[in-house]
Design an enzyme around this catalytic site. Structure first.
Site, PDB file in Angstrom:
ATOM      1  N   GLU A 349     -45.852 -12.425 -88.358  1.00  0.00           N
ATOM      2  CA  GLU A 349     -46.783 -11.287 -88.335  1.00  0.00           C
ATOM      3  C   GLU A 349     -47.586 -11.192 -89.623  1.00  0.00           C
ATOM      4  OE1 GLU A 349     -47.291 -10.146 -85.548  1.00  0.00           O
ATOM      5  OE2 GLU A 349     -45.442 -10.771 -84.556  1.00  0.00           O
ATOM      6  N   TYR A 435     -48.866 -20.127 -77.945  1.00  0.00           N
ATOM      7  CA  TYR A 435     -48.072 -20.263 -79.173  1.00  0.00           C
ATOM      8  C   TYR A 435     -47.556 -21.700 -79.337  1.00  0.00           C
ATOM      9  CZ  TYR A 435     -47.580 -15.113 -79.582  1.00  0.00           C
ATOM     10  OH  TYR A 435     -47.798 -13.767 -79.715  1.00  0.00           O
TER      11      TYR A 435
END
Length: 499
Positions: A349, A435
């Site tokens: 993140e 991803y």
């Protein structure tokens, strides 16, 4: 954003890694090379001036907002558009979660959330507006006369938001109140016109320009707050704390509230890193992961340009989510005994602060661009901190393993990773393609270009497009510029993109 499917792999990988990761490691943090001239400012930022009060008794926020918007196009704009994301939570059948996630998203049963616009004015005169789009998530404002090129429109509006009892991006649980995607925010006008996509259940369905925010927040005194921007003043009035906050060159403005936060902090250069943990649980570890991530990404890509970054434990079932200056981390990760899942999600993140926060992109139409770079940047974090052998284990046993597990059930039909959110059928498919397969592409790109050309490309991409929105074509051109090798076939092979 990290999904639940990834958590199982995180735990599997941990079982392999925990023996081999050393607690002692050496750093080599040289100043990031400046490849091109640095960013030299934007003089047409949309300005948001907001006064907001949180009303605990009915879990609502009451706000007044002023927007100053400048038409940067070469044509008149008859209407301008804003997103009303809270309305996505109004009706159960339109809530932005997959059906299989609803029980986890609403552990106490469905509870609606929404935004109510009370009035919109230009000066003292009310202006015409219409709420429209899927789930009423678009606000169309029609000025008294078309907004010409270079002209500025100043709007004021009053609104209330009812927060849903959900542990998603916006809502509240037992410990935190997540106030994200909560105010009317300008839609992006680009070469294809206004971007008015709905709040999809899959991925991060957001696309925004950087802006300038001056926000006054009124809270009950027992609450502590993690926020976008710099708190420049705090004072008390009638038993409430009033915060004055300034944020510039950010794509959104969020607040996370809790009565149970324990706050720790440390500095990395000119940046203060804060850890907001619930009653102190794993707060020091989260702070250290935050510090390490900022150091690694500063050295790899270029300096983080803001004065603060907060790692925040949240009631949030999805895992992790990025916002400007704030990363939301699921409280579940703090409660797991193993360290690896928490460190991985914090690093991921925080990498998004570079790829989404600073260098933006259309996360709806080209989600691979920030997510694949972020996932691969997370691998580079572990490589830099623990060594190439750890990075390789994670790459093989988590990144490749997830994609291979996916195609065992859903055979690869030769589709590339350059797809919009609407083209994905599930979060598992999205995570596996965007991803995992995305990171596999970046790994091959790195090997093909060579280390020097690859790192130089990432730094140049960061420097050229900081505070802007980039595209797949922009990334391709930067990479092509830094190598004599032909990259067209490689990009087409993985992305099915025209370059």
């Amino acid at each position: 954003m990290k999904s639940q499917k990834k958590f199982k792999l995180l735990l599997i990988v941990f079982s392999v890694l925990f023996i081999t990761i050393s607690l002692h490691y050496a750093w080599d943090f040289r100043e990031a090379e400046k490849v091109l001239k640095p960013y030299d400012g934007i003089d047409y930022l949309t300005q948001y001036n907001i006064t907001v009060e949180f009303l605990e008794e009915n879990m609502t926020i009451k706000a007044s907002q002023k927007i100053v918007y400048t038409n940067q196009e070469a044509k008149d704009l008859n209407n301008i558009y804003l997103h009303l994301y809270p309305n996505a939570f109004r009706r159960k059948e339109e809530a932005p979660f997959e059906k299989k996630e609803m029980e986890r998203a609403y552990p106490n049963g469905f509870d609606p959330g929404y935004i109510e616009i009370e009035d919109i004015k230009e000066g003292r005169r009310s202006v015409e507006y219409k709420i429209m789009g899927k789930a009423d998530t678009i606000l169309r404002v029609t000025p008294p006369k078309p907004l010409g090129p270079g002209e500025t429109l100043q709007l004021s509006m009053d609104f209330q938001v009812k927060l849903p009892n959900t542990v998603g991006r916006m809502g509240y649980g037992d410990n935190t109140i997540n106030i994200t995607n909560w105010f009317p925010i300008m839609a992006v006008y680009d070469e294809k016109g206004w971007n008015l996509e709905p709040y999809y259940a899959i991925g991060d369905p957001f696309y925004s320009e950087v802006g300038k925010y001056d926000v006054t927040v009124i809270l009950p005194q027992q609450y502590k707050m993690a926020t976008t921007g710099n708190i420049v003043k705090v004072h008390e009035k009638k038993g409430k704390n009033i915060y004055e906050i300034e944020a510039e060159l950010v794509r959104n403005f969020v607040m996370i509230l809790s009565k149970n936060f324990k706050i720790q902090e440390a500095s990395v250069g000119n940046t203060k890193v804060f850890s907001y943990s619930i009653d102190g649980l794993r707060g020091e570890e989260a702070l250290q992961y935050g510090i390490d991530a900022v150091k690694v990404f500063n050295s790899l890509f270029g300096a983080y340009p803001y004065q603060q970054l907060s790692v925040v434990a949240c009631d949030f079932f999805i895992g992790g989510m990025e916002y400007p200056n704030v990363v939301m981390i699921s409280q579940d990760l703090y409660e797991i005994e193993e360290d690896f899942p928490l460190e991985y999600v914090v690093a991921h993140e925080i990498a998004h602060q570079w790829w989404y926060g600073i260098v933006g992109n259309n996360e709806i139409k080209e989600p691979w661009l920030d997510e694949a770079l972020t996932e691969y940047s997370t691998l580079m974090y572990f490589e830099k901190k623990y060594g190439p052998h750890i990075k390789e284990q994670i790459f093989e046993k988590m990144i490749k393993a997830q994609y291979e597990n996916y195609i065992d059930f859903e055979p690869d039909r030769g589709e590339g990773i350059l797809r919009s959110l609407r083209e994905f059928d599930s979060s598992w498919q999205y995570s596996s393609i965007v991803y995992s397969k995305g990171a596999m592409f970046i790994e091959e790109l790195r090997a093909y270009m060579g280390e020097e050309a690859f790192i130089k490309s990432l730094r140049e991409y960061f420097e050229v497009f900081k505070f802007k929105n980039a595209t797949t074509e922009d990334f391709y051109k930067i990479c092509e510029k830094n190598t004599e090798k032909d990259l067209k076939h490689l990009f087409n092979q993985w992305l099915n993109a025209r370059n």
